[in-house]
Design an enzyme around this catalytic site. Structure first.
Site, short mmCIF file in Angstrom:
data_model
loop_
_atom_site.label_atom_id
_atom_site.label_comp_id
_atom_site.label_asym_id
_atom_site.label_seq_id
_atom_site.Cartn_x
_atom_site.Cartn_y
_atom_site.Cartn_z
N HIS A 265 -9.36 1.83 5.10
CA HIS A 265 -8.39 1.87 5.70
C HIS A 265 -8.46 3.01 6.87
O HIS A 265 -8.98 4.03 6.82
CB HIS A 265 -7.12 2.28 4.80
CG HIS A 265 -5.72 2.53 5.26
ND1 HIS A 265 -5.34 3.26 6.08
CD2 HIS A 265 -4.83 1.52 4.87
CE1 HIS A 265 -4.03 2.87 6.48
NE2 HIS A 265 -3.70 1.72 5.84
N GLU B 281 -5.95 -4.24 10.42
CA GLU B 281 -4.83 -3.40 10.82
C GLU B 281 -4.73 -2.72 12.03
O GLU B 281 -5.56 -1.47 11.74
CB GLU B 281 -4.96 -2.60 9.31
CG GLU B 281 -4.57 -3.24 8.29
CD GLU B 281 -3.81 -2.23 7.17
OE1 GLU B 281 -2.91 -2.75 6.73
OE2 GLU B 281 -4.25 -1.16 6.96
N SER C 77 3.38 -2.10 10.10
CA SER C 77 4.72 -2.48 10.28
C SER C 77 5.33 -3.69 9.83
O SER C 77 6.43 -4.34 10.62
CB SER C 77 5.29 -1.82 11.78
OG SER C 77 4.84 -0.73 12.01
N GLY D 77 2.80 2.34 10.55
CA GLY D 77 3.76 3.28 10.30
C GLY D 77 4.58 3.58 11.54
O GLY D 77 5.19 4.68 11.45
N GLU E 88 -6.45 5.07 7.76
CA GLU E 88 -6.24 6.61 7.56
C GLU E 88 -7.58 7.33 6.93
O GLU E 88 -7.57 8.49 6.91
CB GLU E 88 -4.97 6.89 6.60
CG GLU E 88 -3.66 6.44 7.62
CD GLU E 88 -2.55 5.86 6.79
OE1 GLU E 88 -2.59 5.91 5.43
OE2 GLU E 88 -1.44 5.25 7.27
N ASN F 279 0.72 -1.09 0.00
CA ASN F 279 0.08 -0.14 0.12
C ASN F 279 1.06 1.05 -0.16
O ASN F 279 1.48 1.57 1.04
CB ASN F 279 -0.86 -0.07 1.13
CG ASN F 279 -1.89 1.38 1.38
OD1 ASN F 279 -1.97 1.97 0.48
ND2 ASN F 279 -2.30 1.48 2.58
N TRP F 280 1.04 1.84 -1.30
CA TRP F 280 2.00 2.98 -1.20
C TRP F 280 1.57 4.38 -0.80
O TRP F 280 2.14 5.20 -0.42
CB TRP F 280 2.18 3.24 -2.78
CG TRP F 280 3.39 2.39 -3.50
CD1 TRP F 280 3.79 1.14 -2.82
CD2 TRP F 280 3.66 1.92 -4.72
NE1 TRP F 280 4.77 0.54 -3.90
CE2 TRP F 280 4.42 1.24 -4.91
CE3 TRP F 280 3.11 2.88 -5.99
CZ2 TRP F 280 4.88 0.77 -6.08
CZ3 TRP F 280 3.76 2.31 -7.22
CH2 TRP F 280 4.61 1.29 -7.32
N LYS F 281 0.16 4.39 -0.29
CA LYS F 281 -0.30 5.47 0.22
C LYS F 281 -0.19 6.70 -0.85
O LYS F 281 -0.23 6.35 -2.05
CB LYS F 281 0.20 5.77 1.48
CG LYS F 281 0.05 4.47 2.46
CD LYS F 281 0.22 4.78 3.82
CE LYS F 281 0.09 3.32 4.62
NZ LYS F 281 0.28 3.53 6.11
#
Ligand code: PGA
Length: 252
Positions: A95, A167, A213, A173, A97, A9-11
């Site tokens: 997600h 998650e 992570s 992160g 975020e 997941n590159w975000k």
């Protein structure tokens, strides 16, 4: 036997050039798609170029989000119909975020899940868990409620193809990965919820991923667990070597 699913997941990272170079560098370095599926979720702005440049490579190109309507007066939103037309096959939905910074509620997430399915793509439904919730021991009900609300109205036929990711946002992160036991416990809980909502067969069929992570150094243990079918990796998916290592770990 569930096929492992390794997703990056590159975000909102990398440039278009970086994305295309990355995809080309994966060529001939990914595991046999009969044994493992490998996906990268990237900015919607990169997806078409990634699809064009992946050639015969068995890489799944995924979106990180989409809107719940197919088209209309929704300035700036990402149409699930357009994603599907472009050749995108998977979309991350819910997600942490998106839940946190863009106020996505379970209701919005549920509508998005339906939109992805309606457009013949596979949703990767993310379920969050915060450290506060873990410490207050209310993790169980929150994870269960996110799966239950996210999949409201989803048929058994569709449910068996959905991918769910556990998650915990305290592990995202932060470099503080959940212990392998915690990761498996979360994934097991999701599978149990699927058994309660649908059936044991569907619970046994769906793939449940762990994210938070994950690196090519800690993934081997995580992937060895019975109830964890793969990983969703953010930071470590930005480096092509680490990502290739990660993708190949699942075949060990
Ligand atoms: P991380 O992110 O691997 O950088 O913790 C995971 C994710 O957000 O999916």
């Amino acid at each position: 036997m569930r096929k492992p699913f390794i997703a990056g997941n590159w975000k909102m990272n990398l440039s278009l050039n970086d994305a295309v170079t990355f995809v080309k560098e994966l060529n001939n370095n990914l595991p046999d798609p009969k044994k493992t599926q490998v996906a990268i979720a990237a900015s919607a702005l990169f997806l078409e170029s990634m699809i064009q440049n992946k050639g015969e490579e068995p890489l799944i190109i995924a979106a990180e989000n989409c809107y719940f309507e197919d088209e209309g007066a929704f300035t700036g939103e990402i149409s699930p119909k357009a994603l599907s037309e472009m050749g995108v096959t998977h979309v991350i939905i819910g997600h942490s975020e998106r839940r946190k910074y863009f106020n996505e509620t379970d209701d919005i997430i549920n509508k998005k899940i339906h939109a992805v399915l309606r457009n013949h793509m596979i949703p990767i439904l993310c379920c969050d868990e915060t450290m506060g919730r873990r410490e207050s021991d209310s993790k169980i009900s929150w994870v269960v409620s996110q799966v239950t609300a996210g999949l409201k109205g989803v048929s058994s036929d569709d449910a068996k193809n959905i991918i769910v990711a556990y998650e915990p946002s305290w592990a995202i992160g932060t470099g503080q990965t959940a212990s392998t036991d915690e990761a498996e416990e979360g994934c097991y809980l999701i599978r149990q919820t699927m058994a309660d909502l649908y059936s044991d067969d569907i619970a046994n069929e769906i793939r449940v991923l762990y994210g938070g992570s994950v690196t090519d150094e800690n993934a081997e243990d995580i992937l060895s667990r019975k109830d964890i079918d793969g990983v969703l990796a953010g930071g470590s998916s930005l480096n092509v070597e680490s990502f290739i290592n990660l993708a190949n770990l699942s075949t060990k």
